[in-house]
Design a protein around this motif. Structure first.
Motif, PDB file in Angstrom:
ATOM      1  N   UNK A  28       0.816  -1.218   0.000  1.00  0.00           N
ATOM      2  CA  UNK A  28       0.000   0.000   0.000  1.00  0.00           C
ATOM      3  C   UNK A  28       0.847   1.265   0.000  1.00  0.00           C
ATOM      4  N   UNK A  29       2.109   1.165   0.442  1.00  0.00           N
ATOM      5  CA  UNK A  29       2.960   2.348   0.470  1.00  0.00           C
ATOM      6  C   UNK A  29       3.728   2.532  -0.836  1.00  0.00           C
ATOM      7  N   UNK A  30       3.676   1.558  -1.721  1.00  0.00           N
ATOM      8  CA  UNK A  30       4.470   1.616  -2.951  1.00  0.00           C
ATOM      9  C   UNK A  30       4.120   2.810  -3.844  1.00  0.00           C
ATOM     10  N   UNK A  31       2.833   3.145  -4.044  1.00  0.00           N
ATOM     11  CA  UNK A  31       2.535   4.328  -4.866  1.00  0.00           C
ATOM     12  C   UNK A  31       3.151   5.611  -4.297  1.00  0.00           C
ATOM     13  N   UNK A  32       3.165   5.719  -2.972  1.00  0.00           N
ATOM     14  CA  UNK A  32       3.804   6.883  -2.341  1.00  0.00           C
ATOM     15  C   UNK A  32       5.294   6.904  -2.640  1.00  0.00           C
ATOM     16  N   UNK A  33       5.934   5.744  -2.537  1.00  0.00           N
ATOM     17  CA  UNK A  33       7.372   5.664  -2.804  1.00  0.00           C
ATOM     18  C   UNK A  33       7.675   6.024  -4.260  1.00  0.00           C
ATOM     19  N   UNK A  34       6.819   5.581  -5.160  1.00  0.00           N
ATOM     20  CA  UNK A  34       7.033   5.879  -6.579  1.00  0.00           C
ATOM     21  C   UNK A  34       6.926   7.378  -6.848  1.00  0.00           C
ATOM     22  N   UNK A  35       5.954   8.016  -6.223  1.00  0.00           N
ATOM     23  CA  UNK A  35       5.802   9.463  -6.407  1.00  0.00           C
ATOM     24  C   UNK A  35       6.976  10.226  -5.800  1.00  0.00           C
ATOM     25  N   UNK A  36       7.402   9.813  -4.610  1.00  0.00           N
ATOM     26  CA  UNK A  36       8.504  10.512  -3.948  1.00  0.00           C
ATOM     27  C   UNK A  36       9.828  10.294  -4.689  1.00  0.00           C
ATOM     28  N   UNK A  37      10.079   9.082  -5.133  1.00  0.00           N
ATOM     29  CA  UNK A  37      11.324   8.828  -5.874  1.00  0.00           C
ATOM     30  C   UNK A  37      11.331   9.596  -7.190  1.00  0.00           C
ATOM     31  N   UNK A  38      10.139   9.840  -7.753  1.00  0.00           N
ATOM     32  CA  UNK A  38      10.029  10.607  -8.994  1.00  0.00           C
ATOM     33  C   UNK A  38      10.411  12.066  -8.835  1.00  0.00           C
ATOM     34  N   UNK A  39      10.520  12.527  -7.584  1.00  0.00           N
ATOM     35  CA  UNK A  39      10.962  13.904  -7.317  1.00  0.00           C
ATOM     36  C   UNK A  39      12.487  13.990  -7.265  1.00  0.00           C
TER      37      UNK A  39
END
Length: 285
Positions: A28-39
């Motif tokens: 469930x935290x993976x989408x958050x990680x993907x967005x943050x790493x994209x920064x």
């Protein structure tokens, strides 16, 4: 990559995230990680679960961050761990190619008697160095206004020097809201002979109850300017979020203008807030 090597090249910009609760799937935290790493932060650190017992989730989340081509650092609180448990965690980190550890004492958990094998973070740092040499980069925590358990800031900085001498290669501060406290802390740390890079920890305030709880835990003080923001916008979540982001950006701009080694954002797993800040300061880094 060891994050301590970044500071000689640039102003470091990083995030902190936390794993989901144990009863919630880690995915469930993976989408958050993907967005943050994209920064494109320089690294993302991952906290541990309550009582320091969430180590497996920490490693799993950190490993996911690595798979997103972003560097990571795993929190390792030691208050409830023994030597074998620390060695087991180090092996898991090794297997997942995680080179950076944020070594912490951790908070006491109600109902759990601390093991006291490692009474202080400096004891954990020394143990990791003794067991692994320079295999891992060890990050330490520090408190611009002094640790709540220290009688004075000077006493706390003396303890911090012990932590650095034990093998910490860089430091990340607890949250603070008045940059003057941070600059005073830097001056006193330099006078004490601390020469490692120090990242400024910034928490954008998006919730009044949340920040009141955090301030109680870490002992940070709220300057009058910030208190007025809470008073004026505390009843309106959207307004407080926007005011909190603006306050954090103002802090960061001042820190960057004064040559800070790095900025570490306590994201509270909120990609929107992290994005607003990253977009605002990107050209300044």
């Amino acid at each position: 990559m060891k994050t301590c090597d970044l500071f000689s090249k640039k102003t470091v910009f990083s995030f902190e995230v936390f794993p989901p609760k144990k009863e919630i799937p880690v995915e469930t935290v993976y989408p958050t990680l993907e967005k943050l790493s994209g920064l494109h932060p320089d690294f993302i650190s991952v906290t541990c679960g309550a009582g320091g017992k969430g180590g497996n989730l920490t490693v799993e989340v950190a490993s996911k961050i690595k798979s997103l081509n972003c560097e990571t650092a795993a929190h390792l609180p030691c208050i409830n761990l023994d030597k074998d448990e620390v060695l087991d965690t180090l092996q898991k980190l090794r297997e997942h190619r995680i080179e950076n550890i944020l070594a912490l004492r951790g908070d006491k958990t109600p109902g759990i008697e601390p093991k006291c094998v490692f009474p202080h973070a400096s004891d954990l740092i020394a143990f990791i160095r003794q067991q692994t040499g320079d295999e891992f980069n060890i990050i330490g925590a520090c408190y611009p206004e002094g640790h709540p358990n220290s009688k004075t800031l000077a006493e706390d900085i003396d303890h911090l020097k012990i932590k650095v001498d034990a093998g910490a290669s860089e430091l990340i501060t607890q949250l603070f809201f008045d940059n003057r406290d941070f600059y005073n802390f830097l001056d006193k740390s330099t006078q004490a002979g601390i020469r490692v890079p120090i990242e400024a920890g910034i928490m954008p305030v998006t919730n009044k109850k949340q920040i009141e709880r955090m301030v109680t835990l870490c002992g940070a003080t709220l300057p009058l300017k910030f208190q007025k923001i809470l008073t004026r916008y505390g009843h309106d979540n959207t307004a407080l979020r926007d005011a909190g982001i603006a306050y954090a950006i103002d802090q960061i701009v001042d820190l960057l203008a004064n040559g800070v080694d790095g900025v570490h954002i306590y994201t509270m797993n909120n990609p929107y807030v992290a994005t607003r800040i990253a977009d605002a300061i990107r050209t300044l880094l």
